[in-house]
Design an enzyme around this catalytic site. Sequence first.
Site, PDB file in Angstrom:
ATOM      1  N   ARG A 100       4.172  31.397  25.475  1.00 46.03           N
ATOM      2  CA  ARG A 100       5.169  30.484  26.026  1.00 46.03           C
ATOM      3  C   ARG A 100       5.597  31.074  27.358  1.00 46.03           C
ATOM      4  NH1 ARG A 100      10.137  27.503  23.028  1.00 46.03           N
ATOM      5  NH2 ARG A 100       8.376  26.253  22.369  1.00 46.03           N
ATOM      6  N   HIS A 127       2.858  20.996  26.041  1.00 47.18           N
ATOM      7  CA  HIS A 127       3.382  21.451  24.752  1.00 47.18           C
ATOM      8  C   HIS A 127       2.510  20.842  23.645  1.00 47.18           C
ATOM      9  CE1 HIS A 127       5.906  23.411  22.034  1.00 47.18           C
ATOM     10  NE2 HIS A 127       7.020  22.724  22.125  1.00 47.18           N
ATOM     11  N   GLN A 130       3.408  20.919  19.749  1.00 50.65           N
ATOM     12  CA  GLN A 130       4.487  19.998  19.411  1.00 50.65           C
ATOM     13  C   GLN A 130       3.926  18.598  19.162  1.00 50.65           C
ATOM     14  OE1 GLN A 130       8.039  20.549  19.209  1.00 50.65           O
ATOM     15  NE2 GLN A 130       7.741  18.587  18.196  1.00 50.65           N
ATOM     16  N   ASP A 225      13.829  13.964  24.509  1.00 52.82           N
ATOM     17  CA  ASP A 225      13.807  15.426  24.602  1.00 52.82           C
ATOM     18  C   ASP A 225      15.006  15.850  25.445  1.00 52.82           C
ATOM     19  OD1 ASP A 225      13.057  18.129  24.771  1.00 52.82           O
ATOM     20  OD2 ASP A 225      11.415  17.774  26.182  1.00 52.82           O
ATOM     21  N   CYS A 266      11.903  16.590  19.687  1.00 54.37           N
ATOM     22  CA  CYS A 266      11.202  17.838  19.341  1.00 54.37           C
ATOM     23  C   CYS A 266      12.174  18.955  18.991  1.00 54.37           C
ATOM     24  CB  CYS A 266      10.304  18.243  20.489  1.00 54.37           C
ATOM     25  SG  CYS A 266      11.179  18.460  22.045  1.00 54.37           S
ATOM     26  N   ARG A 294       5.714  21.424  12.338  1.00 56.41           N
ATOM     27  CA  ARG A 294       5.220  22.452  13.270  1.00 56.41           C
ATOM     28  C   ARG A 294       4.505  23.563  12.485  1.00 56.41           C
ATOM     29  NH1 ARG A 294       7.441  23.121  18.249  1.00 56.41           N
ATOM     30  NH2 ARG A 294       5.650  24.479  18.516  1.00 56.41           N
TER      31      ARG A 294
HETATM   32  N1  NVA Z   1      11.253  20.064  27.381  1.00 59.27           N
HETATM   33  C1  NVA Z   1      11.831  21.097  26.554  1.00 59.27           C
HETATM   34  C2  NVA Z   1      11.113  21.231  25.272  1.00 59.27           C
HETATM   35  C3  NVA Z   1      11.697  22.220  24.308  1.00 59.27           C
HETATM   36  C4  NVA Z   1      10.902  22.366  23.060  1.00 59.27           C
HETATM   37  C5  NVA Z   1      11.845  22.407  27.322  1.00 59.27           C
HETATM   38  O1  NVA Z   1      10.922  22.675  28.095  1.00 59.27           O
HETATM   39  O2  NVA Z   1      12.780  23.158  27.173  1.00 59.27           O
HETATM   40  N1   CP Z   2      10.338  22.142  19.762  1.00 57.77           N
HETATM   41  C1   CP Z   2      10.202  23.441  20.068  1.00 57.77           C
HETATM   42  O1   CP Z   2       9.188  23.885  20.615  1.00 57.77           O
HETATM   43  O2   CP Z   2      11.261  24.217  19.729  1.00 57.77           O
HETATM   44  P1   CP Z   2      11.524  25.717  20.132  1.00 57.77           P
HETATM   45  O3   CP Z   2      11.808  25.759  21.590  1.00 57.77           O
HETATM   46  O4   CP Z   2      12.669  26.135  19.288  1.00 57.77           O
HETATM   47  O5   CP Z   2      10.287  26.520  19.826  1.00 57.77           O
END
Ligand code: NVA
Ligand code: CP
Length: 309
Positions: A100, A127, A130, A225, A266, A294
């Site tokens: 990540r 992502h 997800q 989101d 998500c 997930r």
């Molecule tokens: N768009 C959000 C998704 C979190 C799972 C982010 O990048 O923080």
């Molecule tokens: N939806 C998701 O990826 O959540 P986290 O940021 O908690 O991993």
Amino acid sequence: MKHLLSLEDVSREEVLGIIKLAEDIKKNPKKYREAMKDKTLLMIFEKPSLRTRVSFEVGMTQMGGHGIYYDVATSPLGKKETIEDTAKVVSRYADIVMARLFSYEQTKKLAENSSIPVIDALSDYSHPCQILGDLLTIKEHKKKLEGLTLTYVGDSKNNVTYSLMYGGPLAGMNVKVGCPEGEAFTPIPTVIETAQRLAKKASTKVLVTHDPIEAVKDADVVYTDSWMSYHVPQEEKEQRIKTLMPFQVNSALMKHAKKDAVFMNCLPAMRGMEQTAEVIDGKQSIVYDQAENRLHIQKAIMLRLLGLF
Ligand code: NVA
Ligand code: CP
């Protein structure tokens, strides 16, 4: 499939195959109890996480393997070590990596220099885990994927939107995106082009509109989101709320979707921002099934990438 970076590189057969495997894992978890015996997953994190971190680690434990949480903040990466060297070194220890990182370009570099599979576990562009989990959840609730219409509303210049725009057509779904005007919240043109190419191949449609009602009209799935993605500075919050409020998913907006539409996010979610509490805690919401899936999908993704199932 060597790596899982972005869904535009994954075939329809692979997408459906991963979902099918996840369904079997969910139904018969014991069958996979030893599937990852002696295998190690390295989990590189540059941003926070609840779901991704815990589901990957639990997934490895439940399949007899091990997950290592590795925080970029306490690593030499980016300071004394290049991404290329990191990739080459970790390939000698671990069997599979999930990362990540802020930048998709960096994640791609990690993959290009790794001899083991690399999974993008959220970047500024992608992502995929997800969305594969989301497709599993939609299939469970709607008993099918093909022919459904999924609407995403809100901040649409983001990872989740892009992966939905790719994953939807691959699964035979139409995707409508509703977002404020202007490039700050609209998917970048190359993403729209790629999504439309995938949709054409699947004989489905991808539409981007700045009218929230047009977006949600007759949708089977309404998805939103966070307005404050992990990378967004706190100073932008007030202005973003003002701009995005017309795209908040509330009961009035949900009325424009099909009667039996489901609501998805998500997570993490903020009640009173991208959706109201009434919607996320209401009857149409399937956000906790979405979060649970997930776990099952991560297992399927890892087994597929390692060629074990
Ligand atoms: N768009 C959000 C998704 C979190 C799972 C982010 O990048 O923080
Ligand atoms: N939806 C998701 O990826 O959540 P986290 O940021 O908690 O991993």
